[in-house]
Design an enzyme around this catalytic site. Structure first.
Site, PDB file in Angstrom:
ATOM      1  N   CYS A 101      -8.769  -8.827  -7.705  1.00 19.47           N
ATOM      2  CA  CYS A 101      -9.582  -7.700  -8.149  1.00 19.47           C
ATOM      3  C   CYS A 101      -9.705  -7.742  -9.679  1.00 19.47           C
ATOM      4  O   CYS A 101      -9.026  -8.515 -10.350  1.00 19.47           O
ATOM      5  CB  CYS A 101      -8.960  -6.380  -7.695  1.00 19.47           C
ATOM      6  SG  CYS A 101      -7.440  -5.927  -8.562  1.00 19.47           S
ATOM      7  N   CYS A 128      -1.250  -4.744  -5.835  1.00 20.60           N
ATOM      8  CA  CYS A 128      -1.806  -5.983  -5.315  1.00 20.60           C
ATOM      9  C   CYS A 128      -0.742  -7.074  -5.251  1.00 20.60           C
ATOM     10  O   CYS A 128       0.259  -7.042  -5.968  1.00 20.60           O
ATOM     11  CB  CYS A 128      -2.947  -6.455  -6.206  1.00 20.60           C
ATOM     12  SG  CYS A 128      -4.335  -5.313  -6.299  1.00 20.60           S
ATOM     13  N   GLU A 146       0.828  -1.205   0.000  1.00 16.18           N
ATOM     14  CA  GLU A 146       0.000   0.000   0.000  1.00 16.18           C
ATOM     15  C   GLU A 146       0.863   1.254   0.000  1.00 16.18           C
ATOM     16  O   GLU A 146       2.058   1.217   0.308  1.00 16.18           O
ATOM     17  CB  GLU A 146      -0.918  -0.009   1.227  1.00 16.18           C
ATOM     18  CG  GLU A 146      -1.942  -1.116   1.186  1.00 16.18           C
ATOM     19  CD  GLU A 146      -2.858  -1.155   2.390  1.00 16.18           C
ATOM     20  OE1 GLU A 146      -3.814  -1.937   2.357  1.00 16.18           O
ATOM     21  OE2 GLU A 146      -2.635  -0.405   3.370  1.00 16.18           O
ATOM     22  N   GLU A 172      -1.004 -10.106  -6.339  1.00 11.55           N
ATOM     23  CA  GLU A 172      -0.916 -10.823  -7.618  1.00 11.55           C
ATOM     24  C   GLU A 172      -0.028 -10.066  -8.601  1.00 11.55           C
ATOM     25  O   GLU A 172       0.777 -10.673  -9.311  1.00 11.55           O
ATOM     26  CB  GLU A 172      -2.317 -11.000  -8.229  1.00 11.55           C
ATOM     27  CG  GLU A 172      -3.282 -11.777  -7.347  1.00 11.55           C
ATOM     28  CD  GLU A 172      -4.108 -10.895  -6.407  1.00 11.55           C
ATOM     29  OE1 GLU A 172      -5.249 -11.281  -6.108  1.00 11.55           O
ATOM     30  OE2 GLU A 172      -3.616  -9.825  -5.965  1.00 11.55           O
TER      31      GLU A 172
END
Length: 137
Positions: free
Chosen positions: A91, A55, A46, A57
């Site tokens: 996501c 993310c 973040e 991934e």
């Protein structure tokens, strides 16, 4: 349930533990098995300027590409605390990124920090996707 890919779960869980999630406090880890058999793990990172984070991934895919691999055979995502039962699926942006290096039948295994919850194919999570084959690749 028994983990279908314990080595990927172990790698993703270890990456999750190293996540930088001071704002959401929601740690995620991901691990990819590439076509070469190598495992690439990443965590969410973040940033105070929220859209600048990445993310788990995406981190794992970046490591895979930087290492010279280009095909995802399967992927594990670990999000949520042990026993939460929370399905932390990729996501929308990550689903499209997985499509770049995977195929519609690429398995995506979802875990919480305590263990296996459920598996999907990329096509189940991103039906009628646009991918490299649409551009002739």
């Amino acid at each position: 349930m028994t983990s279908p890919v314990p080595d990927l779960f172990t790698a993703a869980l270890a990456a999750r533990d190293r996540a930088h999630a001071p704002y959401s406090r929601f740690k995620v880890g991901a691990a990819i098995r590439s076509e070469s058999g190598a495992i690439y793990a990443g965590c969410n990172v973040e940033n105070a300027a929220y859209p600048q984070g990445q993310c788990a991934e995406s981190t794992a895919m970046g490591l895979m590409v930087a290492s010279g691999d280009r095909r995802i055979v399967e992927i594990v995502v670990v999000g949520g605390e042990a026993g939460s039962g929370l399905l932390c699926t990729p996501c929308g942006g990550c689903r499209q990124r997985i499509r770049e290096f995977g195929a519609p039948d690429t398995p995506i295994h979802i875990y919480d920090a305590g263990g296996y919850l459920r598996s999907f194919t990329l096509d189940q999570l991103l039906p009628f996707s646009f991918g490299p084959d649409n551009l002739g690749f």
